[in-house]
Design a protein around this motif. Structure first.
Motif, PDB file in Angstrom:
ATOM      1  N   GLU A  82       0.839  -1.203   0.000  1.00 46.34           N
ATOM      2  CA  GLU A  82       0.000   0.000   0.000  1.00 46.34           C
ATOM      3  C   GLU A  82       0.872   1.251   0.000  1.00 46.34           C
ATOM      4  O   GLU A  82       1.930   1.276   0.638  1.00 46.34           O
ATOM      5  CB  GLU A  82      -0.891  -0.012   1.251  1.00 46.34           C
ATOM      6  CG  GLU A  82      -1.706   1.252   1.465  1.00 46.34           C
ATOM      7  CD  GLU A  82      -2.350   1.279   2.845  1.00 46.34           C
ATOM      8  OE1 GLU A  82      -2.633   2.391   3.326  1.00 46.34           O
ATOM      9  OE2 GLU A  82      -2.559   0.197   3.453  1.00 46.34           O
ATOM     10  N   GLU A  84       0.167   5.490   0.520  1.00 46.62           N
ATOM     11  CA  GLU A  84      -0.747   6.604   0.762  1.00 46.62           C
ATOM     12  C   GLU A  84      -0.072   7.897   0.315  1.00 46.62           C
ATOM     13  O   GLU A  84       1.055   8.181   0.716  1.00 46.62           O
ATOM     14  CB  GLU A  84      -1.123   6.693   2.243  1.00 46.62           C
ATOM     15  CG  GLU A  84      -1.939   5.505   2.739  1.00 46.62           C
ATOM     16  CD  GLU A  84      -2.488   5.732   4.131  1.00 46.62           C
ATOM     17  OE1 GLU A  84      -2.319   6.838   4.683  1.00 46.62           O
ATOM     18  OE2 GLU A  84      -3.090   4.794   4.678  1.00 46.62           O
ATOM     19  N   ALA A 104      -7.224   0.331   0.175  1.00 46.39           N
ATOM     20  CA  ALA A 104      -7.384   1.039  -1.108  1.00 46.39           C
ATOM     21  C   ALA A 104      -8.585   1.965  -1.001  1.00 46.39           C
ATOM     22  O   ALA A 104      -9.623   1.579  -0.458  1.00 46.39           O
ATOM     23  CB  ALA A 104      -7.583   0.047  -2.246  1.00 46.39           C
ATOM     24  N   TYR A 106      -9.555   6.382  -0.631  1.00 36.37           N
ATOM     25  CA  TYR A 106      -9.135   7.777  -0.525  1.00 36.37           C
ATOM     26  C   TYR A 106      -9.183   8.170   0.937  1.00 36.37           C
ATOM     27  O   TYR A 106     -10.114   7.807   1.670  1.00 36.37           O
ATOM     28  CB  TYR A 106     -10.054   8.690  -1.341  1.00 36.37           C
ATOM     29  CG  TYR A 106      -9.508  10.085  -1.534  1.00 36.37           C
ATOM     30  CD1 TYR A 106      -8.770  10.414  -2.654  1.00 36.37           C
ATOM     31  CD2 TYR A 106      -9.729  11.082  -0.572  1.00 36.37           C
ATOM     32  CE1 TYR A 106      -8.259  11.697  -2.843  1.00 36.37           C
ATOM     33  CE2 TYR A 106      -9.224  12.368  -0.746  1.00 36.37           C
ATOM     34  CZ  TYR A 106      -8.479  12.668  -1.878  1.00 36.37           C
ATOM     35  OH  TYR A 106      -7.972  13.932  -2.044  1.00 36.37           O
ATOM     36  N   PRO A 114      -5.081   9.997  -2.426  1.00 40.06           N
ATOM     37  CA  PRO A 114      -5.465   8.623  -2.755  1.00 40.06           C
ATOM     38  C   PRO A 114      -4.678   7.606  -1.938  1.00 40.06           C
ATOM     39  O   PRO A 114      -3.542   7.847  -1.534  1.00 40.06           O
ATOM     40  CB  PRO A 114      -5.135   8.506  -4.245  1.00 40.06           C
ATOM     41  CG  PRO A 114      -4.062   9.518  -4.472  1.00 40.06           C
ATOM     42  CD  PRO A 114      -4.360  10.651  -3.542  1.00 40.06           C
ATOM     43  N   TRP A 116      -3.361   3.891  -2.498  1.00 39.65           N
ATOM     44  CA  TRP A 116      -3.151   2.902  -3.563  1.00 39.65           C
ATOM     45  C   TRP A 116      -2.799   1.531  -2.991  1.00 39.65           C
ATOM     46  O   TRP A 116      -2.026   1.423  -2.033  1.00 39.65           O
ATOM     47  CB  TRP A 116      -1.996   3.324  -4.473  1.00 39.65           C
ATOM     48  CG  TRP A 116      -2.209   4.541  -5.308  1.00 39.65           C
ATOM     49  CD1 TRP A 116      -1.838   5.830  -5.011  1.00 39.65           C
ATOM     50  CD2 TRP A 116      -2.824   4.598  -6.586  1.00 39.65           C
ATOM     51  NE1 TRP A 116      -2.173   6.674  -6.034  1.00 39.65           N
ATOM     52  CE2 TRP A 116      -2.791   5.955  -7.016  1.00 39.65           C
ATOM     53  CE3 TRP A 116      -3.409   3.644  -7.429  1.00 39.65           C
ATOM     54  CZ2 TRP A 116      -3.300   6.362  -8.242  1.00 39.65           C
ATOM     55  CZ3 TRP A 116      -3.920   4.062  -8.650  1.00 39.65           C
ATOM     56  CH2 TRP A 116      -3.866   5.395  -9.041  1.00 39.65           C
ATOM     57  N   PHE A 118      -1.031  -1.938  -4.669  1.00 41.03           N
ATOM     58  CA  PHE A 118      -0.407  -2.499  -5.872  1.00 41.03           C
ATOM     59  C   PHE A 118      -0.359  -4.017  -5.749  1.00 41.03           C
ATOM     60  O   PHE A 118      -0.144  -4.576  -4.669  1.00 41.03           O
ATOM     61  CB  PHE A 118       0.999  -1.929  -6.104  1.00 41.03           C
ATOM     62  CG  PHE A 118       1.940  -2.057  -4.944  1.00 41.03           C
ATOM     63  CD1 PHE A 118       2.738  -3.184  -4.784  1.00 41.03           C
ATOM     64  CD2 PHE A 118       2.047  -1.039  -4.000  1.00 41.03           C
ATOM     65  CE1 PHE A 118       3.629  -3.294  -3.725  1.00 41.03           C
ATOM     66  CE2 PHE A 118       2.922  -1.145  -2.937  1.00 41.03           C
ATOM     67  CZ  PHE A 118       3.715  -2.270  -2.790  1.00 41.03           C
ATOM     68  N   ALA A 174       4.728   5.674  -6.489  1.00 40.39           N
ATOM     69  CA  ALA A 174       3.288   5.894  -6.612  1.00 40.39           C
ATOM     70  C   ALA A 174       2.953   6.539  -7.951  1.00 40.39           C
ATOM     71  O   ALA A 174       3.666   7.443  -8.417  1.00 40.39           O
ATOM     72  CB  ALA A 174       2.786   6.754  -5.458  1.00 40.39           C
ATOM     73  N   GLU A 176       0.937   8.793  -9.240  1.00 41.98           N
ATOM     74  CA  GLU A 176       0.655  10.197  -9.493  1.00 41.98           C
ATOM     75  C   GLU A 176       1.832  11.132  -9.205  1.00 41.98           C
ATOM     76  O   GLU A 176       1.700  12.348  -9.329  1.00 41.98           O
ATOM     77  CB  GLU A 176      -0.577  10.623  -8.692  1.00 41.98           C
ATOM     78  CG  GLU A 176      -1.848   9.914  -9.144  1.00 41.98           C
ATOM     79  CD  GLU A 176      -3.096  10.434  -8.464  1.00 41.98           C
ATOM     80  OE1 GLU A 176      -2.966  11.220  -7.506  1.00 41.98           O
ATOM     81  OE2 GLU A 176      -4.197  10.062  -8.885  1.00 41.98           O
ATOM     82  N   TRP A 233      -3.081  -1.606 -10.105  1.00 40.90           N
ATOM     83  CA  TRP A 233      -3.141  -0.572  -9.076  1.00 40.90           C
ATOM     84  C   TRP A 233      -4.612  -0.257  -8.782  1.00 40.90           C
ATOM     85  O   TRP A 233      -5.407  -0.067  -9.702  1.00 40.90           O
ATOM     86  CB  TRP A 233      -2.426   0.695  -9.548  1.00 40.90           C
ATOM     87  CG  TRP A 233      -0.933   0.565  -9.644  1.00 40.90           C
ATOM     88  CD1 TRP A 233      -0.218   0.008 -10.662  1.00 40.90           C
ATOM     89  CD2 TRP A 233       0.029   1.004  -8.682  1.00 40.90           C
ATOM     90  NE1 TRP A 233       1.128   0.072 -10.399  1.00 40.90           N
ATOM     91  CE2 TRP A 233       1.308   0.690  -9.184  1.00 40.90           C
ATOM     92  CE3 TRP A 233      -0.068   1.652  -7.444  1.00 40.90           C
ATOM     93  CZ2 TRP A 233       2.479   0.982  -8.500  1.00 40.90           C
ATOM     94  CZ3 TRP A 233       1.096   1.950  -6.766  1.00 40.90           C
ATOM     95  CH2 TRP A 233       2.361   1.620  -7.279  1.00 40.90           C
ATOM     96  N   ASP A 235      -7.280   2.211  -6.402  1.00 34.14           N
ATOM     97  CA  ASP A 235      -7.528   3.313  -5.479  1.00 34.14           C
ATOM     98  C   ASP A 235      -9.009   3.653  -5.548  1.00 34.14           C
ATOM     99  O   ASP A 235      -9.790   2.946  -6.198  1.00 34.14           O
ATOM    100  CB  ASP A 235      -6.635   4.529  -5.784  1.00 34.14           C
ATOM    101  CG  ASP A 235      -7.032   5.275  -7.044  1.00 34.14           C
ATOM    102  OD1 ASP A 235      -7.587   4.631  -7.977  1.00 34.14           O
ATOM    103  OD2 ASP A 235      -6.796   6.485  -7.122  1.00 34.14           O
TER     104      ASP A 235
END
Length: 267
Positions: A82, A84, A104, A106, A114, A116, A118, A174, A176, A233, A235
């Motif tokens: 995970e 965050e 997973a 928000y 978010p 996430w 994986f 991550a 983003e 992935w 979220d």
């Protein structure tokens, strides 16, 4: 000599005689006569294969695509976890705390970003370039929920664009994050397709079909090799509110590891 004996002798000599249904025409037809309709349109050189035959013979070229399916699971602790994002980003390679649970969704109240999960799956069999992926079924064992609204909140699933995704090394991976983040597909699968997600705890939760995401990788890379890894992935499909679901990590003492079943046909 009986027809059956002649047939065996001719096979041993490198040519194939006709089966009994063809014997009235000739007992020394070329090997193309093994076709189901006993048609012998052209001579055949056994060493070069039999392009017109109905059954494979020595020397025939191997098919470029063979339909297949297999089930794969997370193979190592580093293959799920995970991350965050937002304020004070965190990485949990073995799940949060000692519980072995990855979340997973928000997180608004603490991280404002978010959350996430994986999942990195090994491919036990190659998927050919001309394969048509018919299904990709993801099953996850639910362990918990955190402020989850089953009436409105949902998950989003995307796939890493790499033909052989490497393990996650930390929160910098991550998706983003600029420059260091992993590249994900533009397309995503909403779980569920509409409405909110009722998360089963404890128990298996099955995502909508992910075949389209796997097909994108197959098309982009000309097939996927056996031994390579695909990485999913997850979220939240929402922002600016709290809501997370718990997924059992590989490190959890119970043997409910994430599971992916793939199947394909040949076009």
């Amino acid at each position: 000599m009986a027809p059956a004996q002649r047939w065996l002798l001719l096979w041993a000599g490198g040519a194939v005689a006709c089966a009994s249904a063809c014997a009235a025409r000739s007992e020394t037809e070329p090997c193309a006569c093994h076709a189901a309709d006993c048609a012998c349109p052209a001579p055949c050189d056994p060493a070069a294969g039999d392009p017109g035959g109905a059954d494979p013979l020595p020397g025939d070229p191997a098919p470029s695509c063979v339909p297949g399916s297999f089930v794969t699971t997370i193979a190592a602790n580093a293959d799920d976890g995970e991350i965050e994002l937002g304020f004070d980003p965190e990485w949990f390679p073995s799940g949060e705390g000692a519980a072995g649970t990855n979340y997973a969704g928000y997180n608004l109240s603490v991280h404002h970003g978010p959350v996430w999960v994986f999942l990195r799956f090994p491919l036990t069999t190659a998927i050919p370039a001309d394969a048509t992926v018919t299904s990709a079924t993801l099953r996850l064992w639910g362990t918990a929920t955190y402020v989850w609204d089953a009436g409105t909140e949902a998950l989003r699933i995307r796939i890493e664009t790499s033909a052989d995704a490497r393990q996650i090394d930390g929160r910098a991976d991550a998706p983003e994050l600029p420059s260091t983040g992993r590249n994900l597909s533009l397309n995503a699968v909403r779980w569920p397709a509409s409405g909110g997600l009722a998360w089963t705890v404890p128990g298996w939760n099955t995502a909508p079909d992910l075949g389209g995401l796997i097909q994108e990788l197959v098309a982009a890379h000309g097939g996927l090799a056996a031994g390579a890894y695909v990485q999913l992935w997850l979220d939240g499909d929402f922002e600016d509110q709290d809501g997370e679901v718990g997924i059992e990590d590989f490190a959890h003492p119970d043997p409910h590891h994430p599971e992916l079943t793939l199947a394909w046909t040949c076009s």
